[in-house]
Write an enzyme that holds these catalytic residues in place. Structure first.
Site, short mmCIF file in Angstrom:
data_model
loop_
_atom_site.label_atom_id
_atom_site.label_comp_id
_atom_site.label_asym_id
_atom_site.label_seq_id
_atom_site.Cartn_x
_atom_site.Cartn_y
_atom_site.Cartn_z
N CYS A 1 78.19 28.90 25.70
CA CYS A 1 78.93 28.58 24.48
C CYS A 1 79.47 27.15 24.54
O CYS A 1 78.69 26.20 24.54
CB CYS A 1 80.04 29.62 24.25
SG CYS A 1 80.70 29.58 22.57
N HIS B 1 77.01 34.64 23.79
CA HIS B 1 77.78 35.13 24.93
C HIS B 1 76.99 36.24 25.61
O HIS B 1 77.06 37.39 25.17
CB HIS B 1 79.14 35.65 24.46
CG HIS B 1 80.07 34.56 24.08
ND1 HIS B 1 80.92 33.95 24.99
CD2 HIS B 1 80.26 33.91 22.91
CE1 HIS B 1 81.60 32.99 24.38
NE2 HIS B 1 81.22 32.95 23.12
N GLU C 1 77.62 37.78 28.22
CA GLU C 1 78.54 38.79 28.78
C GLU C 1 78.97 39.80 27.73
O GLU C 1 79.55 40.82 28.05
CB GLU C 1 79.76 38.10 29.41
CG GLU C 1 80.80 37.52 28.46
CD GLU C 1 80.48 36.12 27.92
OE1 GLU C 1 79.30 35.71 27.97
OE2 GLU C 1 81.42 35.46 27.45
#
Lengths: 188, 251
Positions: free
Chosen positions: A78, A171, A173
């Site tokens: 990001c 993202h 994650e």
């Protein structure tokens, strides 16, 4: 394998830490210590927030000089990826210059932030053709180092790669199975 | 293409999910972590945990729960209910929440939106607004779980929230909530046109058609529901298949 996550005060690292643990990372260092970063097998450069503010934080710790010299695989996520670019319109700040591209603000008429799951397309890496979770108000324009793109009002870089440096706008994650696969690929 | 999001809402009290959730194959439907994992597997795009614990002493139970959810779940989740200070927001984000939602406290102290947005970024601030339409078709904002009228206009408050730095608006129509008669589509559309940040529709989901209407007529970016998912009235995989057939962009 030792994984270093660069902590320079830009954003919350809890989600990323847990995602790496789910991917099987045992030796994880969340750190701004140059020695630990230099000796890591993999380096992750995350970030959420304002580009100019984050660059200032990097400079305070001289990480702006260290990061471009790293030789092991480095993943910018990001804002981390955006800071690896040449220039950002967010605060009109020069980045690390690892990727040639410029970072621009999404045009008017679009809801900003670009928030949610969007499709990523790659002509070379099949595993990237999936939905990933994005949250951002600025984007990296397409450039020769673009490995995968995403479309929101304009077509922009979703994944960039140059030598040992990779960047992703989404993202991983928070991107479900697809995100975990992406992280595991980086950790291989 | 950016997908429309489907968001199950889980009410949490003292660290346990409440509202008789009956999921087949779940031994403990009161376990928020198991439920969250189940919804994530079924294709939920995000989750919202709404803490309805009355006392402030129980906040630690909530941060412990957020930490457990963050360890287990790989999709984004928002935590709301009783967030009234920057420290509350910090504790939840630090425990692994991706976003926090503000409601009554933001009405009482609007600068709270700015403070949290400046410190942690707009992307993690969801402004939740409960509003009711009166007989003159005026939408008034309510706080304290819909018990207290504020005199504020829904549209003005949503715009103010956006200007103060909210990253998303979650609008619950009190006229529609619990009816299962569909979302407040005309108010949603009016909101969506005036806002430049994403809009989450809430209140009134009863059928799959209602979700399609919220996205097409209401122009919402995401739709949230609780009981229809918890009681299995609507299954997320079937809902997504249906929305795809309606030519709605869905993950």
């Amino acid at each position: 394998m030792m994984v270093a996550v660069i902590d320079y005060g830009a954003g919350n690292l809890t989600s990323l830490k847990y995602a790496l643990e789910r991917c099987g990372v045992v030796n994880l260092n969340i750190t701004s210590d140059p020695d630990v970063i230099l000796n890591a097998d993999r380096v992750i450069f995350p970030g959420v927030g304002h580009a100019a503010f984050a660059m200032q934080k990097l400079k305070q710790k001289s990480l702006d000089i260290l990061i471009p010299t790293l030789k092991q695989p480095v993943l910018g996520i990001c804002l981390g990826m955006q800071l690896m670019c040449a220039y950002s319109e967010e605060g009109e700040v020069h980045g690390l210059g690892i990727f040639e591209a410029k970072v621009r603000r999404f045009g008017s008429g679009l809801k900003v932030p670009h928030m949610g799951w969007n499709t990523v397309k790659s002509s070379t890496e099949l595993g990237l053709d999936n939905y990933f979770y994005f949250v951002h108000s600025y984007y990296v324009e397409s450039c020769p180092q673009t490995l995968a793109v995403c479309h929101y009002g304009t077509t922009f870089s979703a994944v960039l790669r140059h030598d040992n440096f990779t960047g992703c706008q989404f993202h991983p994650e928070k991107s479900g199975e697809a995100g975990e696969q992406f992280l595991k690929q980086f950790l291989l | 293409m950016l997908a429309k999001r489907i968001i199950p809402c889980l009410d949490v009290k003292d660290g346990r999910t409440v509202k008789g959730v009956n999921f087949v194959g779940l031994t403990d439907a009161g376990d928020p972590v198991a439920l969250a994992a189940r919804y994530s597997e079924e294709g939920a795009d995000e989750l919202l945990f709404l803490d309805i614990t009355a006392s402030h002493e129980k906040r630690k139970t909530l941060t412990a729960l957020v930490d457990k959810v963050a360890k287990a779940v790989n999709i984004p989740f928002t935590v709301g209910g009783g967030v009234s200070t920057v420290d509350d927001a910090y504790a939840l984000l630090q425990s692994g929440a991706d976003k926090i939602s503000l409601n009554s406290a933001a009405v009482r102290t609007p600068s709270l939106i700015e403070e949290i947005a400046l410190r942690f970024g707009s992307q993690c601030v969801v402004l939740a607004i409960d509003a009711r339409m009166d007989e003159n078709e005026r939408w008034e904002v309510f706080v304290n779980g819909g018990r207290t009228p504020t005199g504020r206009d829904l549209f003005a408050w949503a715009r103010e929230g956006q200007e103060r730095g909210a990253g998303e608006i979650l609008f619950t129509s009190m006229n529609h909530d619990g009816t299962r008669n569909g979302f407040a589509n005309s108010a949603l559309a009016q909101l969506s046109k005036t806002l430049t940040i994403p809009l989450i529709a809430s209140g009134g989901a009863g059928s799959m058609r209602h979700f399609a209407d919220a996205f097409i007529k209401g122009m919402a970016d995401a739709a949230l529901a609780a009981s229809v998912f918890h009681f299995g009235v609507i299954k997320i995989p079937e809902l997504k298949e249906y929305l795809l057939k309606c030519s709605i962009s869905i993950r």
